[in-house]
Design an enzyme around this catalytic site. Structure first.
Site, PDB file in Angstrom:
ATOM      1  N   SER A 103      -4.818   4.973  -4.618  1.00  0.00           N
ATOM      2  CA  SER A 103      -4.348   4.954  -4.965  1.00  0.00           C
ATOM      3  C   SER A 103      -3.040   5.341  -5.731  1.00  0.00           C
ATOM      4  CB  SER A 103      -4.966   4.425  -6.154  1.00  0.00           C
ATOM      5  OG  SER A 103      -4.892   4.389  -7.872  1.00  0.00           O
ATOM      6  N   ASP A 153      -7.334  -7.313  -8.318  1.00  0.00           N
ATOM      7  CA  ASP A 153      -6.520  -5.282  -8.437  1.00  0.00           C
ATOM      8  C   ASP A 153      -6.206  -5.486  -9.691  1.00  0.00           C
ATOM      9  OD1 ASP A 153      -5.468  -3.118  -8.934  1.00  0.00           O
ATOM     10  OD2 ASP A 153      -5.627  -2.917  -6.973  1.00  0.00           O
ATOM     11  N   HIS A 184      -9.488  -2.680  -7.675  1.00  0.00           N
ATOM     12  CA  HIS A 184      -8.516  -1.285  -7.347  1.00  0.00           C
ATOM     13  C   HIS A 184      -9.562  -1.036  -7.133  1.00  0.00           C
ATOM     14  CE1 HIS A 184      -5.444   0.831  -7.601  1.00  0.00           C
ATOM     15  NE2 HIS A 184      -5.759   2.143  -8.131  1.00  0.00           N
TER      16      HIS A 184
HETATM   17  C1  MLT Z   1      -0.016   4.904  -9.453  1.00  0.00           C
HETATM   18  O1  MLT Z   1       0.541   5.390 -10.718  1.00  0.00           O
HETATM   19  O2  MLT Z   1       0.240   5.990  -8.890  1.00  0.00           O
HETATM   20  C2  MLT Z   1      -0.526   3.976  -9.993  1.00  0.00           C
HETATM   21  O3  MLT Z   1      -0.039   3.454 -10.882  1.00  0.00           O
HETATM   22  C3  MLT Z   1      -2.099   3.915  -9.430  1.00  0.00           C
HETATM   23  C4  MLT Z   1      -2.794   4.716 -10.302  1.00  0.00           C
HETATM   24  O4  MLT Z   1      -2.729   5.716 -10.355  1.00  0.00           O
HETATM   25  O5  MLT Z   1      -3.282   4.613 -10.794  1.00  0.00           O
END
Ligand code: MLT
Length: 202
Positions: A103, A153, A184
């Protein structure tokens, strides 16, 4: 030098590549140690905690909204992380690591590939998105990248992960992009695919 709170676990098997573990939003340096061991038992594990706090939750760079990044901060934090990895390599005597990012951690790993490609030997990007709208033309010279996306996702649209795969391939990376029947979150299939992939690039 900017320091990162981190965990380091030395290798227990000489042939295994070191891993740079990069957690998701709200995680910390302990989160991905178990995943790292499942993906590559015996690898040295270097696991920093993101230095940005969003409502108390550690991250690797600032965002303006979900999926909308502060790109100046992405660039700055990627350089900071690159410096940390270079120093840790000297301190712990490890080779250039393969990043394993989830992520937000996958997004900073993608930024590292685009901005500081020499820092990483390759990357496993779990649920990554395009980190920079106008990245410099990186030379990834055949670096192996495994990009695992989730078909359902809610954060990363299919078009975005496809764009990231194209961007990295265009820069010369050897990209293996798979879209899994997942959201996700990391699934068992991610672990199995990552383990097999790392075995094939060692
Ligand atoms: C991010 O901010 O890098 C993406 O939105 C993934 C997350 O951290 O949820």
């Amino acid at each position: 030098m900017t320091d990162f709170i981190h965990r380091f676990e030395p290798a227990t098997s000489a042939g295994s590549p070191p891993l740079l573990l990069l957690h998701g939003t709200g995680g910390d340096e302990n989160d991905l140690l178990g995943l790292g061991k499942m993906i590559s038992p015996g690898s040295a594990l270097l696991s920093p905690r993101g230095r940005v706090l969003e409502h108390g939750m550690p991250r690797f760079f600032r965002r303006l909204a979900e999926g909308v990044f502060d790109e100046t901060d992405v660039r700055r934090r990627a350089i900071e992380l690159a410096d940390f990895v270079a120093n840790a390599r000297t301190q712990y005597g490890i080779a250039a690591p393969i990043a394993v990012g989830f992520s937000n951690g996958a997004n900073i790993a993608a930024a590292l590939l685009l901005l500081k490609p020499e820092v990483l030997a390759g990357a496993i990007l779990l649920r990554a998105m395009v980190p920079l709208s106008d990245p410099p033309m990186a030379k990834l010279d055949g670096k192996p990248v495994l990009l695992l996306s989730g078909q359902a996702d809610p954060i990363v649209p299919a078009s975005n992960s496809a764009k990231l795969a194209a961007l990295l391939s265009h820069a010369g990376a050897r990209v293996d992009h798979k879209v899994l029947p997942a959201g996700h979150q990391i699934s068992q299939a991610d672990v199995t695919l990552a383990r097999n992939w790392i075995g094939s690039v060692e």
